[in-house]
Design a protein around this motif. Structure first.
Motif, short mmCIF file in Angstrom:
data_model
loop_
_atom_site.label_atom_id
_atom_site.label_comp_id
_atom_site.label_asym_id
_atom_site.label_seq_id
_atom_site.Cartn_x
_atom_site.Cartn_y
_atom_site.Cartn_z
N GLU A 143 0.81 -1.08 -0.06
CA GLU A 143 0.18 0.06 0.18
C GLU A 143 0.84 1.33 0.00
O GLU A 143 0.61 2.15 -0.82
CB GLU A 143 -0.93 0.14 1.25
CG GLU A 143 -1.63 1.23 1.20
CD GLU A 143 -2.80 0.86 2.50
OE1 GLU A 143 -3.21 2.10 3.03
OE2 GLU A 143 -3.06 -0.01 2.95
N ALA A 144 1.78 1.27 0.88
CA ALA A 144 2.68 2.40 0.89
C ALA A 144 3.48 2.67 -0.56
O ALA A 144 3.69 3.80 -1.10
CB ALA A 144 3.90 2.08 2.01
N THR A 147 0.80 3.92 -2.82
CA THR A 147 0.68 5.15 -2.82
C THR A 147 1.61 6.06 -3.31
O THR A 147 1.56 7.06 -3.93
CB THR A 147 0.67 5.29 -1.27
OG1 THR A 147 -0.66 4.58 -0.77
CG2 THR A 147 0.10 7.05 -0.97
N GLU A 148 3.00 5.84 -3.06
CA GLU A 148 4.00 6.59 -3.52
C GLU A 148 4.17 6.61 -4.97
O GLU A 148 4.14 7.59 -5.93
CB GLU A 148 5.56 5.98 -2.94
CG GLU A 148 6.64 6.83 -3.54
CD GLU A 148 6.62 7.90 -3.10
OE1 GLU A 148 7.39 8.76 -3.94
OE2 GLU A 148 6.41 8.36 -2.13
N GLN A 150 1.45 6.36 -7.02
CA GLN A 150 0.47 7.17 -7.55
C GLN A 150 0.68 8.69 -7.36
O GLN A 150 0.34 9.49 -8.21
CB GLN A 150 -0.87 6.88 -6.80
CG GLN A 150 -1.45 5.36 -7.05
CD GLN A 150 -1.73 5.42 -8.42
OE1 GLN A 150 -2.24 6.33 -9.04
NE2 GLN A 150 -1.69 4.16 -8.92
N SER A 151 1.48 9.03 -6.23
CA SER A 151 1.57 10.16 -5.90
C SER A 151 2.92 10.81 -6.91
O SER A 151 2.86 11.93 -7.37
CB SER A 151 2.45 10.79 -4.74
OG SER A 151 3.45 10.17 -4.47
#
Length: 157
Positions: A143-144, A147-148, A150-151
């Motif tokens: 997930e982390a 998320t990175e 996607q950012s």
């Protein structure tokens, strides 16, 4: 739910310098994984994130294989599963932290999965700038990482 993706097995018996043995790493063609007794690091792609599973304690040879697998896959987002490791060789910790710094320079990162406080401490001691973030569950690391990722896409837009 995990994607149905082919597995790639990286073997410690490859012909690269510093490896034991002489056979090339066996890889799959998208079908079933090729398994041998010499398998050291299991690598697989999960939606653009490379997951590398180390079968036990992390030594320098396995740390080098992690680096080769990341470079071969061209990965910018990596999860290293050290869930079965009770120890990390200090030199291997330096190699893993260096890999994290190189991948960060490419706009990605390395996340480590471990529940062992000694493994976490070894990685933190090896870091000159920032140690890779550690998670107790592979799902949290993924997930982390995602998320990175996607950012990173958002920064490009």
């Amino acid at each position: 739910m995990e994607e149905n993706v082919p597995l790639v097995w990286v073997s410690t018996t490859g012909s690269r310098p510093g490896l034991r043995g002489g056979d090339q790493a066996s890889r799959t063609d998208g079908g079933e994984a090729s398994v041998s007794n010499d398998v050291a690091v299991q690598a697989r792609d999960f939606g653009g994130c490379t997951i590398l599973t180390v079968p036990g304690d992390l030594d320098v040879a396995l740390a080098d294989e992690i680096g080769w697998a990341v470079n071969a896959a061209g990965s910018r987002h990596v999860v290293v599963d050290l869930g079965r490791a009770a120890a990390v060789d200090p030199t291997a910790a330096v190699v893993l932290v260096g890999l994290h710094e190189r991948v960060r320079a490419r706009g990605g990162g390395v996340c480590v999965v471990t529940t062992d406080q000694d493994v976490r401490a070894q990685l933190e001691r090896a870091a000159t700038v920032a140690a890779p973030p550690c998670f107790t569950e592979i799902g949290d690391a993924l997930e982390a990482s995602m998320t990175e990722r996607q950012s990173g896409f958002a920064r490009l837009a």
